[in-house]
Design a protein around this motif. Structure first.
Motif, PDB file in Angstrom:
ATOM      1  N   PRO A  36       0.812  -1.214   0.000  1.00 15.10           N
ATOM      2  CA  PRO A  36       0.000   0.000   0.000  1.00 15.10           C
ATOM      3  C   PRO A  36       0.847   1.266   0.000  1.00 15.10           C
ATOM      4  O   PRO A  36       1.999   1.259   0.456  1.00 15.10           O
ATOM      5  N   LEU A  37       0.256   2.331  -0.526  1.00 17.64           N
ATOM      6  CA  LEU A  37       0.893   3.640  -0.472  1.00 17.64           C
ATOM      7  C   LEU A  37      -0.163   4.722  -0.598  1.00 17.64           C
ATOM      8  O   LEU A  37      -1.298   4.457  -0.975  1.00 17.64           O
ATOM      9  N   ALA A  38       0.248   5.929  -0.265  1.00 18.27           N
ATOM     10  CA  ALA A  38      -0.618   7.096  -0.409  1.00 18.27           C
ATOM     11  C   ALA A  38       0.000   8.039  -1.427  1.00 18.27           C
ATOM     12  O   ALA A  38       1.207   8.290  -1.390  1.00 18.27           O
ATOM     13  N   LEU A  39      -0.824   8.527  -2.339  1.00 14.28           N
ATOM     14  CA  LEU A  39      -0.415   9.571  -3.267  1.00 14.28           C
ATOM     15  C   LEU A  39      -0.966  10.874  -2.720  1.00 14.28           C
ATOM     16  O   LEU A  39      -2.131  10.936  -2.308  1.00 14.28           O
ATOM     17  N   VAL A  40      -0.160  11.911  -2.706  1.00 14.45           N
ATOM     18  CA  VAL A  40      -0.566  13.187  -2.137  1.00 14.45           C
ATOM     19  C   VAL A  40      -0.417  14.260  -3.207  1.00 14.45           C
ATOM     20  O   VAL A  40       0.617  14.332  -3.881  1.00 14.45           O
ATOM     21  N   THR A  41      -1.437  15.089  -3.367  1.00 18.74           N
ATOM     22  CA  THR A  41      -1.319  16.200  -4.296  1.00 18.74           C
ATOM     23  C   THR A  41      -0.321  17.209  -3.734  1.00 18.74           C
ATOM     24  O   THR A  41      -0.126  17.289  -2.515  1.00 18.74           O
ATOM     25  N   LEU A  69      -5.346  -0.332  -1.840  1.00 23.80           N
ATOM     26  CA  LEU A  69      -3.895  -0.431  -1.953  1.00 23.80           C
ATOM     27  C   LEU A  69      -3.278   0.947  -2.179  1.00 23.80           C
ATOM     28  O   LEU A  69      -2.226   1.261  -1.632  1.00 23.80           O
ATOM     29  N   VAL A  70      -3.923   1.772  -2.983  1.00 26.83           N
ATOM     30  CA  VAL A  70      -3.416   3.113  -3.294  1.00 26.83           C
ATOM     31  C   VAL A  70      -4.509   4.133  -3.001  1.00 26.83           C
ATOM     32  O   VAL A  70      -5.613   4.032  -3.517  1.00 26.83           O
ATOM     33  N   VAL A  71      -4.174   5.109  -2.174  1.00 27.27           N
ATOM     34  CA  VAL A  71      -5.108   6.163  -1.776  1.00 27.27           C
ATOM     35  C   VAL A  71      -4.570   7.491  -2.280  1.00 27.27           C
ATOM     36  O   VAL A  71      -3.378   7.771  -2.146  1.00 27.27           O
ATOM     37  N   LEU A  72      -5.437   8.305  -2.862  1.00 29.85           N
ATOM     38  CA  LEU A  72      -5.065   9.656  -3.261  1.00 29.85           C
ATOM     39  C   LEU A  72      -5.573  10.627  -2.208  1.00 29.85           C
ATOM     40  O   LEU A  72      -6.774  10.667  -1.911  1.00 29.85           O
TER      41      LEU A  72
END
Length: 153
Positions: A36-41, A69-72
């Motif tokens: 898992p990971l987080a994408l951040v603007t 799995l992937v969160v924005l």
């Protein structure tokens, strides 16, 4: 934010993405690694590129990797109107650094839409100057995975 409903922590390490290419590369790396990971603007990304742009990024990322799995995380800074516009566009996970009273109201709106609000940006690796963001994310996910493995003495 109220203590009764704390926002969930981002999944795994966080990465600041500035465009669709970076976001898709990171999502592909996460899916390949099963991590898992987080994408951040970027801090001004939601205001500069607009909620519709980031909603499309989110949609395209979800084609590469499941949302668990992937969160924005879309950063609305302290702008409640921008946060509401983001929610209307389908963004579910927001960062909002406004007053507690406004944050509580936005949290209720976000929860009704199936999302949540976080009061601060997570520590994140910025992919702005990475020539190969997918490889950079994959390498970081390997490091995190290795650090989480139990030591065998």
């Amino acid at each position: 934010m109220t203590e009764a409903n704390p926002s969930p922590a981002p999944l795994g390490p966080a990465f600041v993405v500035h465009d669709l290419r970076q976001a898709l590369a990171a999502a592909t790396a996460a899916a390949a690694a099963g991590r898992p990971l987080a994408l951040v603007t970027p801090e001004d990304g939601l205001a500069a590129q607009g909620p519709l742009f980031w909603a499309e990024v989110q949609r395209r990322v979800e084609e590469r990797a499941p949302s668990d799995l992937v969160v924005l995380l879309a950063d609305a800074d302290d702008a409640p109107g921008l946060a509401q516009a983001a929610l209307r566009c389908g963004l579910r996970q927001l960062i909002f650094r406004g007053t507690a009273a406004v944050a509580a109201k936005l949290e209720a709106i976000a929860q009704a839409a199936g999302g949540s609000l976080q009061p601060a940006r997570p520590a994140a690796i910025d992919l702005l100057d990475e020539p190969d963001p997918g490889s950079a994310v994959a390498a970081r996910l390997r490091l995190v995975s290795a650090a989480q493995q139990p030591r065998q003495d």
